[in-house]
Design a protein around this motif. Structure first.
Motif, mmCIF file in Angstrom:
data_model
loop_
_atom_site.group_PDB
_atom_site.id
_atom_site.type_symbol
_atom_site.label_atom_id
_atom_site.label_comp_id
_atom_site.label_asym_id
_atom_site.label_seq_id
_atom_site.Cartn_x
_atom_site.Cartn_y
_atom_site.Cartn_z
ATOM 1 N N GLN A 180 48.360 34.622 39.791
ATOM 2 C CA GLN A 180 47.697 33.317 39.752
ATOM 3 C C GLN A 180 46.235 33.488 39.348
ATOM 4 O OE1 GLN A 180 48.918 31.945 43.874
ATOM 5 N NE2 GLN A 180 49.266 30.059 42.744
ATOM 6 N N SER A 181 45.781 32.643 38.444
ATOM 7 C CA SER A 181 44.392 32.673 37.992
ATOM 8 C C SER A 181 44.196 31.544 36.987
ATOM 9 C CB SER A 181 44.069 34.027 37.341
ATOM 10 O OG SER A 181 42.695 34.139 37.028
ATOM 11 N N LEU A 182 42.950 31.151 36.787
ATOM 12 C CA LEU A 182 42.592 30.231 35.712
ATOM 13 C C LEU A 182 41.913 31.034 34.611
ATOM 14 C CD1 LEU A 182 41.033 27.256 37.742
ATOM 15 C CD2 LEU A 182 43.362 27.421 36.836
ATOM 16 N N HIS A 183 42.320 30.818 33.364
ATOM 17 C CA HIS A 183 41.721 31.510 32.228
ATOM 18 C C HIS A 183 41.226 30.481 31.216
ATOM 19 C CE1 HIS A 183 44.264 35.474 32.713
ATOM 20 N NE2 HIS A 183 43.783 35.030 33.867
ATOM 21 N N HIS A 184 40.086 30.739 30.631
ATOM 22 C CA HIS A 184 39.706 30.001 29.429
ATOM 23 C C HIS A 184 38.823 30.905 28.570
ATOM 24 C CE1 HIS A 184 35.954 29.040 31.689
ATOM 25 N NE2 HIS A 184 35.407 28.968 30.490
ATOM 26 N N SER A 185 38.939 30.739 27.263
ATOM 27 C CA SER A 185 38.174 31.560 26.333
ATOM 28 C C SER A 185 37.179 30.691 25.575
ATOM 29 C CB SER A 185 39.110 32.283 25.358
ATOM 30 O OG SER A 185 39.873 31.345 24.622
ATOM 31 N N ALA A 186 36.109 31.339 25.136
ATOM 32 C CA ALA A 186 35.056 30.632 24.409
ATOM 33 C C ALA A 186 34.294 31.649 23.563
ATOM 34 C CB ALA A 186 34.121 29.916 25.387
ATOM 35 N N ARG A 187 33.254 31.204 22.897
ATOM 36 C CA ARG A 187 32.402 32.083 22.094
ATOM 37 C C ARG A 187 30.939 31.741 22.336
ATOM 38 N NH1 ARG A 187 34.451 35.011 17.695
ATOM 39 N NH2 ARG A 187 36.727 34.951 17.575
ATOM 40 N N VAL A 188 30.101 32.770 22.241
ATOM 41 C CA VAL A 188 28.672 32.573 22.402
ATOM 42 C C VAL A 188 27.958 33.212 21.212
ATOM 43 C CG1 VAL A 188 28.460 34.658 23.827
ATOM 44 C CG2 VAL A 188 26.683 32.895 23.930
ATOM 45 N N VAL A 224 35.018 26.221 22.643
ATOM 46 C CA VAL A 224 35.905 26.409 23.794
ATOM 47 C C VAL A 224 37.325 26.506 23.270
ATOM 48 C CG1 VAL A 224 36.761 25.446 25.939
ATOM 49 C CG2 VAL A 224 34.353 25.189 25.348
ATOM 50 N N GLY A 225 37.957 27.659 23.478
ATOM 51 C CA GLY A 225 39.278 27.904 22.921
ATOM 52 C C GLY A 225 40.390 27.623 23.901
ATOM 53 N N ARG A 226 41.300 28.563 24.015
ATOM 54 C CA ARG A 226 42.505 28.371 24.814
ATOM 55 C C ARG A 226 42.186 28.323 26.301
ATOM 56 N NH1 ARG A 226 45.278 34.354 25.102
ATOM 57 N NH2 ARG A 226 43.376 35.456 25.703
ATOM 58 N N ALA A 227 43.007 27.628 27.055
ATOM 59 C CA ALA A 227 42.904 27.564 28.509
ATOM 60 C C ALA A 227 44.299 27.702 29.093
ATOM 61 C CB ALA A 227 42.259 26.257 28.951
ATOM 62 N N LYS A 228 44.415 28.520 30.149
ATOM 63 C CA LYS A 228 45.701 28.734 30.804
ATOM 64 C C LYS A 228 45.534 28.566 32.306
ATOM 65 C CE LYS A 228 47.495 31.902 27.291
ATOM 66 N NZ LYS A 228 48.085 33.248 27.027
#
Length: 257
Positions: A215-223, A199-203
């Motif tokens: 306006q929005s929620l962001h988060h990055s990850a890897r699979v 689980v990487g960055r979250a904004k």
């Protein structure tokens, strides 16, 4: 008094004029690549696309950048497309897997069922210009070593939440607050349900919107799939936030009435 035009109406008319100019620039950037159209593509890239971004017209911005990129930077555009072609099957397979798992989790969740009128899932692969720009930024110009896996949001899943009204006399403010709360809940559900190796960055652009109102929620990850760690991003927003993100300030004025 009847016939008076308020500040919002004046601003909306200015927005319409700007959007019309942007759309014309986008149209002329698609044609044969003669010197005049190259000049127009440069204007689209340097003037109209940044202006569209400032107004929150992200869909139009993407079209302007994409068509201008194809005309002005043919080699780079071709290289970005080649990266897609090399990874195309894997990209689509990962998107299908993630959206399927997330759709099942949302359909089975009792909180979502109780408080959400609808949750729509949109899946997309990053467009060539945005992909190339992000790869160059990440690699600092080392073109030979560029990889689609270096871009954390090359794949994106967008959750568009429509909150449910629980009473006929419910105020728009209360409904809006419920929508925001649902966004945080859906984001947490995504983090719990989607398989992720990291689980990487979250904004959080809901509590701290961008200057243009985004306006929005962001988060990055890897699979992990077939021995490869595929990066992806999840975005969560309400339907009202989505209208503003896609169509800019005029959509917000229209929604507000």
């Amino acid at each position: 008094a009847a016939g008076r035009i308020g500040p919002a109406a004046v601003a909306e008319r200015r927005w319409e004029a700007t959007a019309a100019a942007d759309a014309e620039a986008s149209h002329t950037a698609r044609g044969p690549y003669d010197p005049l159209e190259v000049l127009e593509a440069r204007e689209a890239m340097k003037i109209y696309a940044p202006l569209a971004e400032r107004l929150g017209l992200h869909r139009l911005q993407g079209e302007l950048e994409g068509t201008a990129f194809r005309i002005l930077y043919r080699y780079q555009h071709g290289a970005a497309k080649a990266l897609y072609e090399d990874a195309g099957h894997g990209l689509q397979a990962v998107l299908n897997e993630l959206s399927g798992r997330l759709g099942k989790a949302l359909n089975e969740d009792t909180v979502v069922e109780r408080y959400a009128e609808d949750v729509t899932i949109e899946a997309r692969v990053k467009q060539p210009f945005s992909l190339w720009k992000k790869m160059i930024k990440n690699k600092r110009g080392m073109v030979a070593s560029l990889s689609i896996l270096d871009v954390p949001d090359v794949l994106a899943l967008r959750m568009i939440v429509t909150p449910k009204s629980l009473r006929t006399d419910e105020s728009p403010e209360l409904l809006r607050e419920r929508g925001s709360a649902l966004c945080y809940y859906v984001q947490r559900l995504c983090m719990e349900e989607l398989p992720s190796t990291n689980v990487g960055r979250a904004k959080d652009y809901i509590s701290a919107p961008k200057p243009n109102g985004y306006q929005s929620l962001h988060h990055s990850a890897r699979v992990e799939r077939d021995g490869i760690d595929w990066p992806y991003e999840v975005q969560v927003r309400t339907a009202e936030m989505h209208r503003l993100a896609e169509f800019g300030v005029a959509a917000h004025w229209e929604y507000k009435g």
